[in-house]
Design a protein around this motif. Structure first.
Motif, PDB file in Angstrom:
ATOM      1  N   GLN A 162       0.837  -1.200   0.000  1.00 10.66           N
ATOM      2  CA  GLN A 162       0.000   0.000   0.000  1.00 10.66           C
ATOM      3  C   GLN A 162       0.875   1.253   0.000  1.00 10.66           C
ATOM      4  O   GLN A 162       0.619   2.201  -0.752  1.00 10.66           O
ATOM      5  CB  GLN A 162      -0.928  -0.012   1.208  1.00 10.66           C
ATOM      6  CG  GLN A 162      -1.991   1.070   1.190  1.00 10.66           C
ATOM      7  CD  GLN A 162      -2.982   0.890   2.321  1.00 10.66           C
ATOM      8  OE1 GLN A 162      -2.623   0.600   3.453  1.00 10.66           O
ATOM      9  NE2 GLN A 162      -4.268   1.054   2.021  1.00 10.66           N
ATOM     10  N   GLU A 163       1.912   1.249   0.811  1.00  7.79           N
ATOM     11  CA  GLU A 163       2.833   2.390   0.828  1.00  7.79           C
ATOM     12  C   GLU A 163       3.598   2.485  -0.492  1.00  7.79           C
ATOM     13  O   GLU A 163       3.799   3.585  -1.026  1.00  7.79           O
ATOM     14  CB  GLU A 163       3.815   2.248   1.995  1.00  7.79           C
ATOM     15  CG  GLU A 163       4.765   3.432   2.110  1.00  7.79           C
ATOM     16  CD  GLU A 163       5.732   3.295   3.262  1.00  7.79           C
ATOM     17  OE1 GLU A 163       6.586   4.189   3.433  1.00  7.79           O
ATOM     18  OE2 GLU A 163       5.648   2.276   3.999  1.00  7.79           O
ATOM     19  N   LEU A 164       3.992   1.346  -1.025  1.00  6.92           N
ATOM     20  CA  LEU A 164       4.747   1.326  -2.274  1.00  6.92           C
ATOM     21  C   LEU A 164       3.947   1.931  -3.417  1.00  6.92           C
ATOM     22  O   LEU A 164       4.421   2.820  -4.134  1.00  6.92           O
ATOM     23  CB  LEU A 164       5.136  -0.119  -2.611  1.00  6.92           C
ATOM     24  CG  LEU A 164       5.735  -0.371  -3.987  1.00  6.92           C
ATOM     25  CD1 LEU A 164       7.097   0.297  -4.112  1.00  6.92           C
ATOM     26  CD2 LEU A 164       5.866  -1.870  -4.246  1.00  6.92           C
ATOM     27  N   PHE A 165       2.702   1.478  -3.588  1.00  5.89           N
ATOM     28  CA  PHE A 165       1.905   1.944  -4.725  1.00  5.89           C
ATOM     29  C   PHE A 165       1.384   3.364  -4.521  1.00  5.89           C
ATOM     30  O   PHE A 165       0.938   3.997  -5.478  1.00  5.89           O
ATOM     31  CB  PHE A 165       0.758   0.972  -4.990  1.00  5.89           C
ATOM     32  CG  PHE A 165       1.195  -0.291  -5.665  1.00  5.89           C
ATOM     33  CD1 PHE A 165       1.427  -0.319  -7.030  1.00  5.89           C
ATOM     34  CD2 PHE A 165       1.422  -1.443  -4.932  1.00  5.89           C
ATOM     35  CE1 PHE A 165       1.856  -1.483  -7.657  1.00  5.89           C
ATOM     36  CE2 PHE A 165       1.843  -2.607  -5.548  1.00  5.89           C
ATOM     37  CZ  PHE A 165       2.063  -2.630  -6.915  1.00  5.89           C
ATOM     38  N   SER A 166       1.444   3.854  -3.308  1.00  6.05           N
ATOM     39  CA  SER A 166       1.091   5.253  -3.056  1.00  6.05           C
ATOM     40  C   SER A 166       2.270   6.179  -3.333  1.00  6.05           C
ATOM     41  O   SER A 166       2.100   7.394  -3.437  1.00  6.05           O
ATOM     42  CB  SER A 166       0.631   5.435  -1.606  1.00  6.05           C
ATOM     43  OG  SER A 166      -0.525   4.678  -1.344  1.00  6.05           O
ATOM     44  N   THR A 167       3.467   5.582  -3.440  1.00  9.96           N
ATOM     45  CA  THR A 167       4.691   6.366  -3.591  1.00  9.96           C
ATOM     46  C   THR A 167       5.248   6.323  -5.007  1.00  9.96           C
ATOM     47  O   THR A 167       5.729   7.341  -5.526  1.00  9.96           O
ATOM     48  CB  THR A 167       5.771   5.854  -2.613  1.00  9.96           C
ATOM     49  OG1 THR A 167       5.253   5.850  -1.283  1.00  9.96           O
ATOM     50  CG2 THR A 167       7.025   6.706  -2.677  1.00  9.96           C
TER      51      THR A 167
END
Length: 294
Positions: A264-269
């Motif tokens: 989730q953090e990866l695809f938000s970044t």
């Protein structure tokens, strides 16, 4: 019989294997030799036992092997995998792998398949694997996600022919280092330029077509798509002329939640795109500009 020791390095994780039993064979696979190191660099270790069977693997009674080698008496759950000429049992808690091989000819590919599973499990606390190709373009790794047989290896071969480093054409390890995400090489697949650690630039969902087209994918859609295609489904790799299946869901609910939060953090970044491309795609700099301007 004295064991032989083999040491590997993958994504800042070291692995030392003590091979016992049948050890007089070549363990230098073409891809894995790139990840071999000479010195022990960390406390991680796996006891690898190799046994030659006197009969066909297809005739093997798994329950008999389990009982004969008293696997039920060793703490922790055993995960079994199998190829056409070998069967293996891996116990992560006990850090022990027992490999049964049908004949000496298949020892090396069976050993390499065992390494794939071991690598997969010892790295899960440090990050996550993606079923995709990783190509280094202008000091960043771009990740290309797609099911098997839809263009990852073709794209990787084209990039390699033009001097671009390939982290892997099948599976790339992604981890968070300090405040940014990095992609690491792995010996999964057929093509790799060896151990590399590169900042992650962009994520592309591949789709073959007659022309080159890019469209932006929003973070929530990208997460859902990748989770369904690259995590939730089992990964089947065509390795050493065998189909090897990796069960992505052999994790606890807590481990799955940890992976999901990381994704989730990866695809938000990281900027995500759908990439439609022809078989002769060669516009690598356009990818870098697209990510840079995202």
């Amino acid at each position: 019989m004295h064991p032989r020791y083999f040491r590997y390095q993958l994504a800042q994780t070291a692995l030392e294997i003590a091979a016992v039993g049948e050890v007089h064979f070549d363990l230098e696979g073409e891809l894995f030799s790139l990840f071999r190191v000479q010195d022990a660099v960390c406390p991680h270790s796996i006891l690898l036992e190799i046994h030659l069977l006197q009969h066909s693997v297809l005739e093997t009674d798994i329950r008999m092997l389990t009982s004969e080698h008293r696997l039920y008496a060793i703490p922790g759950a055993w995960i079994d995998i199998a190829g056409d000429y070998w069967v293996g049992f891996f116990n992560e808690q006990a850090k022990r792998f027992i490999l049964f091989v049908e004949n000496r000819i298949m020892l090396s590919p069976a050993y390499e398949a065992a390494l794939l599973l071991i690598f997969r499990h010892i790295t899960k606390e440090r990050g996550t694997f993606f079923h995709g190709a990783g190509l280094q373009i202008e000091k960043r790794c771009h990740l290309f996600l797609a099911p098997s047989g839809t263009g990852k290896t073709t794209l990787s071969m084209s990039a390699q022919e033009r001097g671009l480093p390939v982290l892997s054409d099948e599976m790339v390890f992604v981890t968070k280092k300090e405040n940014h995400f990095v992609a690491c090489s792995s010996p999964f697949g057929r093509i790799t330029s060896g151990p590399l650690e590169v900042p992650l630039g962009g994520i592309f969902f591949l789709k073959q077509g007659s022309t080159t087209r890019f469209s932006r994918v929003n973070p929530s859609q990208a997460l859902a798509r990748a989770w369904q295609d690259s995590y939730y489904r089992d990964t089947v790799l065509d390795l050493f002329n065998q189909k090897v299946r990796f069960k992505n869901r052999i994790v606890t609910p807590a481990e799955r939640l940890k992976v999901f939060n990381l994704w989730q953090e990866l695809f938000s970044t990281i900027p995500c795109f759908e990439m439609e491309f022809p078989i002769d795609f060669d516009d690598w700099h356009k990818l870098a500009e697209l990510v840079e301007n995202a």
